[in-house]
Design a protein around this motif. Structure first.
Motif, mmCIF file in Angstrom:
data_model
loop_
_atom_site.group_PDB
_atom_site.id
_atom_site.type_symbol
_atom_site.label_atom_id
_atom_site.label_comp_id
_atom_site.label_asym_id
_atom_site.label_seq_id
_atom_site.Cartn_x
_atom_site.Cartn_y
_atom_site.Cartn_z
ATOM 1 N N PHE A 61 0.977 -1.000 0.201
ATOM 2 C CA PHE A 61 0.136 0.169 -0.161
ATOM 3 C C PHE A 61 0.866 1.417 0.204
ATOM 4 N N ILE A 62 0.558 2.340 -1.011
ATOM 5 C CA ILE A 62 1.457 3.441 -1.177
ATOM 6 C C ILE A 62 0.685 4.531 -0.733
ATOM 7 N N PRO A 86 6.125 9.603 -0.921
ATOM 8 C CA PRO A 86 5.385 8.317 -0.873
ATOM 9 C C PRO A 86 5.814 7.417 0.328
ATOM 10 N N HIS A 87 4.975 6.857 0.927
ATOM 11 C CA HIS A 87 5.254 6.026 2.139
ATOM 12 C C HIS A 87 4.562 4.712 1.651
ATOM 13 N N LEU A 116 -3.124 4.801 -2.467
ATOM 14 C CA LEU A 116 -4.213 5.303 -1.819
ATOM 15 C C LEU A 116 -4.391 6.534 -2.103
ATOM 16 N N PRO A 117 -5.821 6.730 -2.347
ATOM 17 C CA PRO A 117 -6.125 8.361 -2.778
ATOM 18 C C PRO A 117 -5.896 9.236 -1.592
ATOM 19 N N ILE A 118 -5.932 10.440 -1.955
ATOM 20 C CA ILE A 118 -5.581 11.579 -1.045
ATOM 21 C C ILE A 118 -6.459 11.487 0.314
ATOM 22 N N THR A 119 -7.821 11.324 0.131
ATOM 23 C CA THR A 119 -8.924 11.298 1.043
ATOM 24 C C THR A 119 -9.980 10.314 0.415
#
Length: 111
Positions: free
Chosen positions: A6-7, A15-16, A106-109
């Motif tokens: 998952f990024i 990015p994490h 993953l989307p920002i929100t």
């Protein structure tokens, strides 16, 4: 067990990545929830009545997923983050052994 990556975008705009182990047969949403992935809210619990499990599948992996249904496509129109070419609802993606190494943005929100 298979590994899912998952990024997310961190507060530092970098990015994490978090690697998660999951059992084949569970949904991508359930793997994210079980691992406390912050970017997947899954408010409806996988019933396809919200879009809070919106994820972004990297292009190389899209061909390995089941085709998007009209119901999923319609629900993605209500996602809080803009829809992108790799947008999917994680509740609609069953994990299989051929998805070992899957990379999921993953989307920002979700709200």
């Amino acid at each position: 067990m298979i590994t899912i990556h998952f990024i997310s975008q961190g507060s530092d705009a970098q990015p994490h990545e978090q690697a998660v182990q999951a059992k084949p047969g569970m949904s991508l949403m359930q793997a994210a929830v079980d691992a406390d992935i912050d970017g997947v809210k899954a408010d409806c619990g996988g019933m396809l009545t919200c879009a809070t499990c919106h994820v972004l599948i990297e292009p190389a992996w899209l061909g390995l997923l089941p085709p998007i249904t009209s119901e999923e496509s319609e629900m993605l129109d209500f996602a809080a983050a803009p829809r992108e070419p790799g947008s999917r609802l994680s509740c609609q993606i069953p994990l299989t052994s051929n998805l070992d190494g899957l990379r999921v943005g993953l989307p920002i929100t979700q709200y």
